[in-house]
Each structure stands twice: as structure tokens, then as C-alpha cells.
Design a protein around this motif. Structure first.
Motif, PDB file in Angstrom:
ATOM      1  N   SER A   1       0.841  -1.197   0.000  1.00  0.00           N
ATOM      2  CA  SER A   1       0.000   0.000   0.000  1.00  0.00           C
ATOM      3  C   SER A   1       0.871   1.240   0.000  1.00  0.00           C
ATOM      4  CB  SER A   1      -0.904   0.017   1.235  1.00  0.00           C
ATOM      5  OG  SER A   1      -1.776  -1.078   1.224  1.00  0.00           O
ATOM      6  N   HIS A   2       0.506   2.189  -0.833  1.00  0.00           N
ATOM      7  CA  HIS A   2       1.247   3.466  -0.888  1.00  0.00           C
ATOM      8  C   HIS A   2       0.245   4.570  -1.189  1.00  0.00           C
ATOM      9  CE1 HIS A   2       1.419   1.734  -4.979  1.00  0.00           C
ATOM     10  NE2 HIS A   2       2.175   0.779  -4.466  1.00  0.00           N
ATOM     11  N   ASN A   3      -0.554   4.911  -0.180  1.00  0.00           N
ATOM     12  CA  ASN A   3      -1.661   5.850  -0.357  1.00  0.00           C
ATOM     13  C   ASN A   3      -1.216   7.240  -0.777  1.00  0.00           C
ATOM     14  OD1 ASN A   3      -3.786   4.047   0.304  1.00  0.00           O
ATOM     15  ND2 ASN A   3      -3.239   4.234   2.463  1.00  0.00           N
ATOM     16  N   ASN A   4      -0.004   7.631  -0.416  1.00  0.00           N
ATOM     17  CA  ASN A   4       0.447   8.994  -0.693  1.00  0.00           C
ATOM     18  C   ASN A   4       1.369   9.082  -1.903  1.00  0.00           C
ATOM     19  OD1 ASN A   4      -0.935  10.007   1.585  1.00  0.00           O
ATOM     20  ND2 ASN A   4       0.761   9.362   2.907  1.00  0.00           N
TER      21      ASN A   4
ATOM     22  N   LYS B   1      -2.649   3.521  -5.660  1.00  0.00           N
ATOM     23  CA  LYS B   1      -2.455   3.571  -4.207  1.00  0.00           C
ATOM     24  C   LYS B   1      -1.981   2.249  -3.634  1.00  0.00           C
ATOM     25  CE  LYS B   1      -5.724   7.335  -3.424  1.00  0.00           C
ATOM     26  NZ  LYS B   1      -4.686   8.304  -3.082  1.00  0.00           N
ATOM     27  N   SER B   2      -1.872   1.252  -4.490  1.00  0.00           N
ATOM     28  CA  SER B   2      -1.331  -0.033  -4.059  1.00  0.00           C
ATOM     29  C   SER B   2      -0.688  -0.695  -5.273  1.00  0.00           C
ATOM     30  CB  SER B   2      -2.420  -0.931  -3.487  1.00  0.00           C
ATOM     31  OG  SER B   2      -3.333  -1.289  -4.510  1.00  0.00           O
TER      32      SER B   2
ATOM     33  N   ASP C   1      -5.743   3.836  -9.524  1.00  0.00           N
ATOM     34  CA  ASP C   1      -5.488   4.894  -8.542  1.00  0.00           C
ATOM     35  C   ASP C   1      -4.055   4.869  -8.015  1.00  0.00           C
ATOM     36  OD1 ASP C   1      -7.174   3.377  -5.639  1.00  0.00           O
ATOM     37  OD2 ASP C   1      -5.417   2.784  -6.760  1.00  0.00           O
TER      38      ASP C   1
END
Lengths: 111, 115
Positions: free
Chosen positions: A23-26, A69-70, A67
Motif C-alpha cells: 500500500s502506498h496511499n500517498n 495507491k497499491s 489509482d
């Protein structure tokens, strides 16, 4: 710097497909996603890198949703020699000073 | 083998001594990085060079640490007055900047033990 979250450890058996999600939301617009593999007493080894959608090479596939984000590293038909720590990194392409390794995922492949 | 090489592979030293490590990057790579890795943790960035210029230092790099890359080829990392907390694996990596560039290629590190 974008931070990543990945499972601390995973177990699998020889011949199975292994999927490790990060996960890498930012994640920033200019960031790429890179995965490294590390064996004990060795330096990390580059596995695969991608920006979006899907990337495949001779050792792995990298799936990145729209997106971004992952991401998911997919190792087909693992063997005992795939037992290692896998790191997911997010940052500007190949900018080593911008990469934060984190703790990685310890994959144990059992016979 | 034309990968990144590091020397020595292991170094045991007594507290207070100085140590120096060497890294030979892949010959055409213009960027060179130093990382430190402790047991169970991922590598932590210390510093990097673009050719012979040292462009960035991490706050982890105390004034006891100094790195050089005098001719833009090999690099040395020196630790003065070593402390037990300096015990770690010191990793060197190189990459090619420009265009599509290249991902980091790591050496197998120098394991430092300070007694």
C-alpha cells in the motif's frame, strides 16, 4: 516521501503463485513503484519497476491499479530459492536518495 | 562479473578505531549511493554522489562519517572513532542517471562489527 505498507511475512509452498501487496496511499504523480529482493548477507537485487497497469518480466509481474495507491508483486511458481525479503519502494524513478526501504516482506517458501 | 563490488566483506574493529570501506561501482554508472542496514531492517540512505560531487547527505551521517569519490569512479566511506552503534552492514549501490536511467545495483556490502 511516499511511505509503503506491506505484510511483515508470508509463507508459501513450492510451485505456488505468490502475491505480495504493497500500500502506498500517498504516492505522487512522478513516483514509480520498484520491488527489490534480498537474500541474507547480500545486497538487494532489483526485480521489477512500474508506473501503472501491468509490467511483466522474466521473473515477476507487477500489477498497479488505476489509482496507484497499491501494487501487487506476483511471483509465479515459487521455489525454495525464492525465500527472501521483498521490498516495495515508491519514489522518483531510480532516485536512490528518495527511496525508503521499510521492513520488507519476509517470504518463506516451504517444500 | 561487472557488478558492484565492496571491500572488505567483513570488518571487526575495536571501539574508537577508524575504518574505511571501498566500493567499486559498475563502470558506466555515474551515481553512487551508500546505505546502512541493521539486522531485520531495510537499508537506510546515507549519502550519494553524482560523478565526483557529493550531492546529498542523510542526517544519519554524523560528522564521524565521511565519504569520497575522488575521480567519479570508486568511492570510500570512512568512519572515525567507531562506536558500537556503528555495527551494521554498509551497502553501496550504483545507477545510471539520465534518459531512462537504471535502477539501483547493489553490492553485497561490508559487515562492520565494533567490539
Amino acid at each position: 516521501l511516499a511511505k509503503t505498507t506491506q505484510p511483515i511475512s508470508m509463507d508459501s509452498y513450492e510451485g505456488q503463485e505468490v502475491n505480495i501487496t504493497c500500500s502506498h496511499n500517498n504516492i505522487a504523480t512522478n513516483d514509480y513503484i520498484t520491488w527489490y529482493q534480498q537474500f541474507p548477507s547480500q545486497g538487494p537485487r532489483f526485480i521489477i519497476q512500474g508506473y501503472k497497469t501491468k509490467v511483466t518480466n522474466e521473473v515477476a509481474s507487477l500489477f498497479i491499479p488505476a489509482d496507484r495507491k497499491s501494487s501487487t508483486l506476483s511471483l509465479p511458481r515459487v521455489s525454495l530459492s525464492d525465500t527472501a525479503v521483498y521490498y516495495c519502494l515508491v519514489g522518483e524513478k531510480n532516485a536512490g536518495n528518495m527511496l525508503t526501504f521499510g521492513g520488507g516482506t519476509r517470504l518463506m517458501v516451504k517444500p | 562479473d561487472t557488478g558492484v563490488s565492496q571491500d572488505p566483506r567483513h570488518k571487526i574493529t575495536k571501539r574508537g578505531q577508524n575504518v574505511t570501506f571501498r566500493c567499486d561501482p559498475i563502470s558506466e554508472h555515474n551515481r553512487l549511493y551508500w546505505y546502512r542496514q541493521t539486522l531485520g531492517q531495510g537499508p537506510e540512505f546515507l549519502t550519494y554522489f553524482q560523478n565526483e560531487a557529493q550531492l546529498e547527505k542523510s542526517r544519519l551521517l554524523s560528522d564521524r562519517f565521511s565519504a569520497e569519490r575522488p575521480k567519479g569512479s570508486f568511492s570510500t566511506l570512512e568512519i572515525q572513532r567507531t562506536e558500537q552503534g556503528d555495527s551494521a552492514m554498509y551497502l553501496c549501490a550504483s545507477s545510471l542517471d539520465g534518459g531512462q536511467g537504471s535502477p539501483l545495483h547493489f553490492g553485497n556490502g561490508t559487515r562492520l562489527t565494533v567490539t
